[in-house]
Design a protein around this motif. Structure first.
Motif, short mmCIF file in Angstrom:
data_model
loop_
_atom_site.label_atom_id
_atom_site.label_comp_id
_atom_site.label_asym_id
_atom_site.label_seq_id
_atom_site.Cartn_x
_atom_site.Cartn_y
_atom_site.Cartn_z
N ILE A 93 -0.36 -4.61 -7.20
CA ILE A 93 -0.07 -4.91 -8.13
C ILE A 93 -0.68 -4.74 -9.21
O ILE A 93 -0.75 -3.93 -10.24
CB ILE A 93 0.89 -5.83 -8.24
N ARG A 94 -1.94 -5.46 -9.30
CA ARG A 94 -2.61 -5.90 -10.03
C ARG A 94 -3.33 -4.40 -10.17
O ARG A 94 -4.10 -3.88 -11.01
CB ARG A 94 -3.93 -6.98 -9.58
N ALA A 95 -3.80 -4.03 -9.02
CA ALA A 95 -4.91 -2.86 -9.27
C ALA A 95 -3.87 -1.02 -10.18
O ALA A 95 -4.42 -0.43 -9.89
CB ALA A 95 -5.29 -2.29 -7.59
N THR A 96 -2.46 -1.52 -10.29
CA THR A 96 -1.22 -0.47 -10.36
C THR A 96 -1.43 0.67 -9.43
O THR A 96 -1.62 1.95 -10.00
CB THR A 96 -1.89 0.09 -11.71
N VAL A 97 -1.64 0.26 -7.77
CA VAL A 97 -2.00 1.95 -7.13
C VAL A 97 0.21 0.95 -6.32
O VAL A 97 0.01 0.21 -5.73
CB VAL A 97 -3.04 1.43 -6.18
N PRO A 98 0.08 2.47 -6.29
CA PRO A 98 1.65 2.31 -5.75
C PRO A 98 1.54 2.02 -3.97
O PRO A 98 0.66 2.67 -3.41
CB PRO A 98 2.63 3.83 -5.55
N LEU A 99 2.18 1.33 -3.02
CA LEU A 99 1.92 0.73 -1.73
C LEU A 99 3.48 0.65 -0.87
O LEU A 99 4.18 0.12 -1.59
CB LEU A 99 1.17 -0.58 -1.99
N PHE A 100 3.22 2.09 -0.12
CA PHE A 100 4.72 1.55 0.83
C PHE A 100 4.27 0.42 1.83
O PHE A 100 3.77 0.00 1.89
CB PHE A 100 4.41 2.61 1.07
N SER A 101 5.46 0.42 2.68
CA SER A 101 4.86 -0.12 3.92
C SER A 101 6.00 -0.18 4.94
O SER A 101 7.07 0.81 4.50
CB SER A 101 5.64 -1.57 3.34
N GLY A 102 5.56 -0.08 5.86
CA GLY A 102 6.28 0.40 7.13
C GLY A 102 5.82 -0.12 8.87
O GLY A 102 4.34 -0.78 8.41
N VAL A 103 6.31 0.56 9.45
CA VAL A 103 5.66 0.57 10.45
C VAL A 103 4.76 1.34 11.31
O VAL A 103 4.94 2.67 11.16
CB VAL A 103 7.20 0.51 11.95
N TYR A 104 3.89 1.04 12.15
CA TYR A 104 2.61 1.84 12.60
C TYR A 104 3.49 2.37 14.23
O TYR A 104 2.84 1.37 14.61
CB TYR A 104 1.56 1.41 12.37
N MET A 105 3.86 3.15 14.63
CA MET A 105 3.51 4.06 15.95
C MET A 105 2.03 4.09 16.33
O MET A 105 1.77 4.79 16.10
CB MET A 105 4.97 4.74 16.54
N TRP A 106 1.49 3.90 17.49
CA TRP A 106 0.67 3.40 18.51
C TRP A 106 0.56 5.22 19.48
O TRP A 106 1.12 4.67 20.58
CB TRP A 106 -0.94 3.20 18.10
N PHE A 107 0.48 6.43 19.34
CA PHE A 107 -0.25 7.43 20.38
C PHE A 107 -1.27 7.72 20.92
O PHE A 107 -1.98 7.51 19.25
CB PHE A 107 0.50 8.62 19.97
N SER A 108 -1.55 7.65 21.64
CA SER A 108 -3.12 7.35 22.32
C SER A 108 -3.37 8.47 21.83
O SER A 108 -4.76 8.68 21.79
CB SER A 108 -2.58 7.87 23.80
N GLY A 109 -2.93 10.06 21.53
CA GLY A 109 -3.95 11.37 21.22
C GLY A 109 -4.83 11.31 22.70
O GLY A 109 -4.77 10.92 23.49
N PRO A 110 -6.05 12.79 22.21
CA PRO A 110 -6.16 12.56 21.30
C PRO A 110 -5.31 14.30 20.66
O PRO A 110 -5.22 14.55 19.59
CB PRO A 110 -7.32 13.28 21.49
N SER A 111 -4.09 14.70 21.13
CA SER A 111 -3.68 15.74 20.36
C SER A 111 -2.85 15.66 19.56
O SER A 111 -1.97 14.21 19.65
CB SER A 111 -3.26 16.32 21.63
N PHE A 112 -2.39 15.78 18.88
CA PHE A 112 -0.92 15.18 17.51
C PHE A 112 -0.05 15.24 18.15
O PHE A 112 0.44 16.07 19.73
CB PHE A 112 -0.86 16.79 16.24
#
Length: 266
Positions: free
Chosen positions: A166-185
């Motif tokens: 907020i102080r930096a006036t940067v829009p910040l989303f929030s949410g859940v991150y899902m870890w896939f092993s990779g390296p393929s997308f």
């Protein structure tokens, strides 16, 4: 604990005692440029320190002052997909705890599974899904391995990041991150599954480090720079080049947030 790593870090830090550490993901080296009076230590100079072979990861420790506060950064990380080792970052995380780091901020590049969160966005991670099924504590023999993850992402640090945005006036989303092993997308079907299961972004890192940091008693906050939409959302194929090209755009926004966060508004 590998005391050799700790000894090298303490010697090279020359009296600097950082209580906050930051792990920089793909293309997020822009934050290094904000460090005042930087001390640079190539990973190759630290015996037993994990080195990444992924382009876009510099492979050095950078310590100094950010927002007027002492910090230490890992510019580059090792991923599970490089050698199939979920605990690859354990020596680094353990060493950070060993030199007195209390708070760990993790960053990564990730794909969005939400149409309203486009490339270039910054997403605060409020929880994660370990879809890979791998765990960096497999093989740990002590009962400490049963780490509680209900509050994996520290509430106070999460709030501090939000207020900093907020102080930096940067829009910040929030949410859940899902870890896939990779390296393929991921496939389009996997992206649809991720959305159904409650994920907001997908990526190939961070979760093992969160688990390790909690194991070693550190507080954790994390954020993703969104570099692309998930597979099937635009019809275009995904590539690592796209990640490297887009990461610095959101990276500048995240750098502003983290600088403000660490300074505490001072």
């Amino acid at each position: 604990m590998d005391h050799a790593i700790i000894d090298v870090l303490v010697e090279r830090l020359n009296g600097l005692v950082p209580r906050t550490a930051i792990v920089l993901g793909s293309g997020l080296g822009v934050l290094v440029d904000e460090v005042v009076d930087p001390i640079r230590i190539p990973y190759a100079d630290i015996p037993g320190f994990p080195e990444s072979a992924v382009s876009g990861h510099a492979g050095e420790v950078v310590a100094g002052y950010l927002g007027g506060q002492p910090v230490i950064m890992l510019s580059g990380r090792v991923h599970y997909y490089e050698k199939g080792d979920a605990s690859a970052m354990r020596p680094a995380i353990e060493a950070l705890a060993g030199i007195g780091v209390q708070s760990l901020i993790l960053t990564n590049s990730a794909g969005s599974v939400r149409q309203d969160m486009p490339p270039g966005s910054v997403m605060q991670i409020t929880d994660h899904i370990n879809y890979s099924g791998m765990n960096p504590l497999i093989g740990e023999e002590s009962d400490k391995r049963f780490v509680g993850m209900t509050s994996a992402y520290d509430a106070d640090m999460t709030l501090a990041m939000r207020n900093a945005a907020i102080r930096a006036t940067v829009p910040l989303f929030s949410g859940v991150y899902m870890w896939f092993s990779g390296p393929s997308f991921e496939t389009p079907a996997e992206i649809r599954m991720a959305r159904t299961l409650g994920a907001d972004a997908v990526g190939m890192s961070t979760v093992p480090e969160v688990i390790l940091a909690r194991f070693f008693g550190m507080r954790v906050a994390a954020a993703s720079v969104i570099t692309n939409y998930g597979a099937g959302m635009t019809g275009a194929e995904l590539s690592h080049d796209e990640t490297k090209d887009m990461a610095p755009i959101g990276g500048k926004r995240l750098a502003a947030v983290l600088t403000e966060m660490i300074s505490g508004g001072n």
